[in-house]
Design a protein around this motif. Structure first.
Motif: not given
Length: 307
Positions: A37, A39, A62, A64, A74, A77-78, A80-81, A84-85
């Motif tokens: 991710v 970020d 991914v 952001r 942060s 949050h990254a 968790n993004a 989700e994948r």
């Protein structure tokens, strides 16, 4: 064979992330999926990842949006993004991997074998090396703590602890590992192997002493016992840079205590943590006393008067 996936939150890691990617693609047991991710990086991080994702279909990037703040919240949050994948991927182990580490080709296979051998193992990893520092030898943490640079969870354990807590000031890896242990999971850092960590912990956007001060603050708000902290400070004063880093650590702890910084951990977790610290400290002191007795005996036995 246990199947696993990795998530790597990365922000402005263009100078180091390729070492990490090369380590993972060289693994003798590769992940089912690796979500990196980006970020909000403003350097070439995303392009480096894209180049490898084109060659290895199990790597996914991914992105952001750009943002100014770099914080541990942060990072969660990254993460968790990335999580989700992975909803459609069947795995037993989930790994959080920093973008500034490397390890041997059989590193992750070794850890998967540890998970397969012990169904109660909830979190696993290894000590790390960092500019001559060995976390197994130069840290007070002990084998039950798993460093956040490469932290692998049995997926059922990760769900049970509720994942990472998005605490802006840090300690997210510590909270996760300690919570897992508190609710009955085993956590272990296996000393048979090491991973290499390239950036000194906490120094991504600050100097060494500022990082030590920040760690002192974190020690307070994560609930470290004052007795434990005194010994921790004294221990750090014996390491390079002598005295100064330990003093910065102490100043951070005292400054946080004076300000009564709100703690992000429950009273239950803090009590559990302090009980563990006192047990660990007692074990350390007992081992030092035994060593001193053996050392004194050796001196007496080797003296002319003893012959």
């Amino acid at each position: 064979m246990i199947k696993y996936a990795l998530i790597t939150p990365a922000r402005n890691e263009a100078t180091l992330i390729e070492k990490t990617i090369q380590s993972v693609v060289a693994q003798t047991q590769q992940p089912e999926r690796w979500v990196i991710v980006d970020d909000g990086s403003t350097d070439g991080t995303a392009q480096i990842v894209t180049n490898y994702a084109m060659r290895f279909p199990w790597i996914e990037l991914v992105r952001r949006p750009e943002h100014i703040e770099r914080s541990f919240a942060s990072k969660v949050h990254a993460f968790n993004a990335g999580l989700e994948r992975l909803q459609s991927v069947r795995i037993e182990v989930l790994g959080n991997l920093d973008a500034d580490v490397s390890f041997d080709p059989d590193y992750l296979k070794f850890l998967m074998r540890r998970f397969s051998e012990d169904p109660k193992l909830g979190v696993a990893g290894t000590p790390f090396l960092e500019n001559g520092y060995d976390s197994a030898k130069d840290s007070f943490e002990g084998e039950n703590h798993v460093a956040g640079g490469c932290q692998l969870f049995r997926y059922s354990c990760f769900r049970e602890i509720g994942g990472y807590v998005p605490n802006a000031a840090g300690g997210i890896d510590w909270i996760a590992v300690t919570t897992a242990r508190m609710i009955g999971w085993k956590t272990r850092s296996f000393s048979e192997m090491r991973f290499q960590h390239y950036r000194p912990l906490g120094t991504a956007e600050r100097g060494l002493l500022a990082a030590a001060f920040s760690y002192g603050e974190k020690d307070y708000y994560l609930g470290n016992s004052p007795i434990w902290e005194i010994f921790r400070v004294g221990y750090r004063m014996t390491k390079r840079p002598f005295l100064i880093e330990g003093q910065a650590l102490l100043c951070g702890y005292c400054w946080a205590a004076l300000r009564r910084i709100k703690r992000p951990v429950s009273r239950e977790l803090m009590r559990f943590h302090r009980r563990e610290q006192m047990k660990k400290l007692s074990a350390i002191l007992r081992s030092l006393v035994r060593f001193k007795k053996v050392d004194n005996f050796s001196l007496i036995a080797g003296s002319p008067q003893a012959r």
